[in-house]
Scaffold this active site. Structure first.
Site, short mmCIF file in Angstrom:
data_model
loop_
_atom_site.label_atom_id
_atom_site.label_comp_id
_atom_site.label_asym_id
_atom_site.label_seq_id
_atom_site.Cartn_x
_atom_site.Cartn_y
_atom_site.Cartn_z
CB THR A 1 -0.91 0.04 1.24
OG1 THR A 1 -0.11 -0.29 2.38
CG2 THR A 1 -2.06 -0.95 1.13
CG ASP A 2 5.21 1.26 0.80
OD1 ASP A 2 4.89 0.60 -0.21
OD2 ASP A 2 6.34 1.18 1.34
N GLY B 1 17.61 -10.59 3.77
CA GLY B 1 16.75 -11.09 2.70
C GLY B 1 15.47 -11.75 3.18
N GLY C 1 12.75 -10.13 4.43
CA GLY C 1 11.59 -9.25 4.45
C GLY C 1 11.48 -8.46 5.75
CG LEU C 2 12.34 -9.74 9.13
CD1 LEU C 2 12.98 -10.54 10.27
CD2 LEU C 2 10.86 -9.47 9.46
CB SER C 3 13.53 -3.39 6.72
OG SER C 3 12.32 -3.27 6.07
CG ASP D 1 10.83 -1.42 4.05
OD1 ASP D 1 9.69 -1.62 4.47
OD2 ASP D 1 11.32 -2.03 3.08
C1 GLA Z 1 9.06 -3.86 0.58
C2 GLA Z 1 9.23 -2.38 0.21
C3 GLA Z 1 8.20 -1.53 0.96
C4 GLA Z 1 6.78 -2.07 0.79
C5 GLA Z 1 6.74 -3.58 1.04
C6 GLA Z 1 5.41 -4.17 0.70
O1 GLA Z 1 9.37 -4.04 1.92
O2 GLA Z 1 10.53 -1.94 0.53
O3 GLA Z 1 8.30 -0.19 0.52
O4 GLA Z 1 6.29 -1.76 -0.47
O5 GLA Z 1 7.73 -4.27 0.30
O6 GLA Z 1 4.42 -3.69 1.55
#
Ligand code: GLA
Length: 398
Positions: free
Chosen positions: A40-41, A135, A137-139, A185
């Protein structure tokens, strides 16, 4: 030294070994888990992430010149660059991951902080270590970028505006990795509030801290699968959303509602329709989840997470077999209020909201269930909501 040491201790000790004197400053920047509001961002919508108590740490001492010397302790690799040369590079053409490896992150940060009349930077000697799984999905990369930005702040003394820094780090990421990611993120990493999730309006970048429902904990389930080709699939989703927004005649899907989408259904191809349906419904779920959290209605919050997963799986098509298995295992475990994939998708982590007094039983059952279904051992983290990036005043080596 044990490789299990916390990154705080690792960087402080390694700094002394490497430079023969104690560090003068210590900074940290957290990874994040998104509770709800996925993809959504970049549609100007709403997200509800929280900063994790897993973070990238840098111990440093400012230098009198513009040289950055950095030891990546986890990789046992050293790199040096000059701030002035980072300012002159074109980050897309020149600062490429493949060319310089990990050091391109700090270079991209130096570039983005200085760009467009940005900050004058001084160099530093530093040591970097992180315990954010890579890698997953936790930024992990946003955490490193923000930690480097915080290190530059210590060395250079510029004023720290979390929104400005987040925007600059997003730019570093967009140019450097070539993924047109949104602001979530970087902004949660810069502006996270301890003990809270953060509602972010990704259009005007206003934030509101939201308490987790009382008596619940957030559990992160790492499937041990890593996403491949995420860049192209991610950019494709973004383009599909833009197509749908154009067909709806709005600036971004944030501005559309379900009735408007239904009204143009016949003119839209099925994929664009489903992508838009996910985004529109997900934005509504985020706001409902905030209401549920503030009303202390954990069960309602959990149901919204379940609905988010179904929408990401069916309409947005960014889940994976392993993520679905982790979500199913979580839902079958005791105390689970809701579960969904988190982050960009295609692999990495799921997240569950769990009754606090069932958390140990939950982890045991979900781990066993996931392993039975997938043949893989996952790893599980009962997460605490941490504060955003900052400077640590206590430099004592423990
Ligand atoms: C990644 C991107 C974010 C966001 C998510 C999905 O983490 O870096 O900006 O778009 O995917 O919600």
């Amino acid at each position: 030294m044990s490789t299990q040491a916390h990154p705080r201790e690792r960087v402080l000790r390694a700094f002394e070994r490497e430079y023969g004197r104690p560090a003068e400053a210590l900074v940290r920047a957290p990874g994040r888990v998104n509770l709800i509001g996925e993809h959504t961002d970049y549609n100007d919508g709403f997200v509800l992430p929280m900063a994790l108590d897993r973070a990238a740490w840098i111990a440093l001492a400012p230098r009198d010149d513009d040289v950055v010397r950095l030891l990546a302790d986890d990789l046992d690799q050293r790199g040096t660059f000059r701030v002035e040369s980072a300012a002159r590079r074109d980050a897309r053409g020149d600062a490429h991951a493949e060319r310089g490896g990990w050091l391109e992150y700090p270079r991209a940060v130096a570039w983005a902080l200085q760009a467009d009349g940005g900050h004058a930077l001084r160099g530093f000697d530093g040591v970097l270590s992180s315990d954010v799984p890579r890698g997953a999905g936790l930024s992990s990369s946003a955490a490193v970028e923000l930690a480097v930005a915080a290190a530059f702040r210590e060395a250079s003394g510029f004023a720290w505006d979390p929104i400005d820094v987040a925007r600059r780090m997003q730019r570093a990421e967009n140019h450097w990795v070539g993924v047109a990611s949104g602001i979530m993120d970087q902004l949660i990493g810069a502006a996270g509030v301890a003990g809270h999730a953060l509602l972010i309006d990704c259009r005007d970048l206003t934030t509101r801290s939201v308490p987790l429902p009382t008596g619940t904990v957030v559990v992160v389930l790492d499937t041990s699968t890593r996403r491949g080709l995420v860049g192209s699939a991610y950019n494709e989703r973004r383009a599909q959303c833009e197509t749908a927004a154009a067909a709806l005649g709005v600036a971004a899907l944030r501005d559309a509602d379900m009735a408007a989408l239904e009204a143009i259904r016949a003119t839209l191809d099925d994929v664009a329709f489903r992508r838009a349906r996910h985004v529109i419904s997900e934005n509504a779920r985020v706001l409902q989840a905030v209401d549920a959290a503030e009303a202390g209605d954990a069960a309602a919050f959990g149901r919204l997470m379940d609905a988010s997963h179904a929408s990401l799986q069916g309409d947005f098509e960014v889940s994976s077999e392993a993520l679905d298995q982790a979500v199913a295992a979580a839902r079958a475990a005791p105390g689970c209020l809701g579960a969904r994939m988190t982050g960009a998708g295609f692999g990495g982590c799921a997240v569950a909201l769990v009754e606090a007094d069932a958390s140990a039983a939950f982890v045991a059952a979900a781990a066993a269930g996931y392993e039975r279904a997938s043949g893989r051992a996952g790893s599980f983290l009962v997460a605490t909501a941490a504060a955003g990036a900052g400077t640590e005043r206590d430099l004592t080596v423990r």
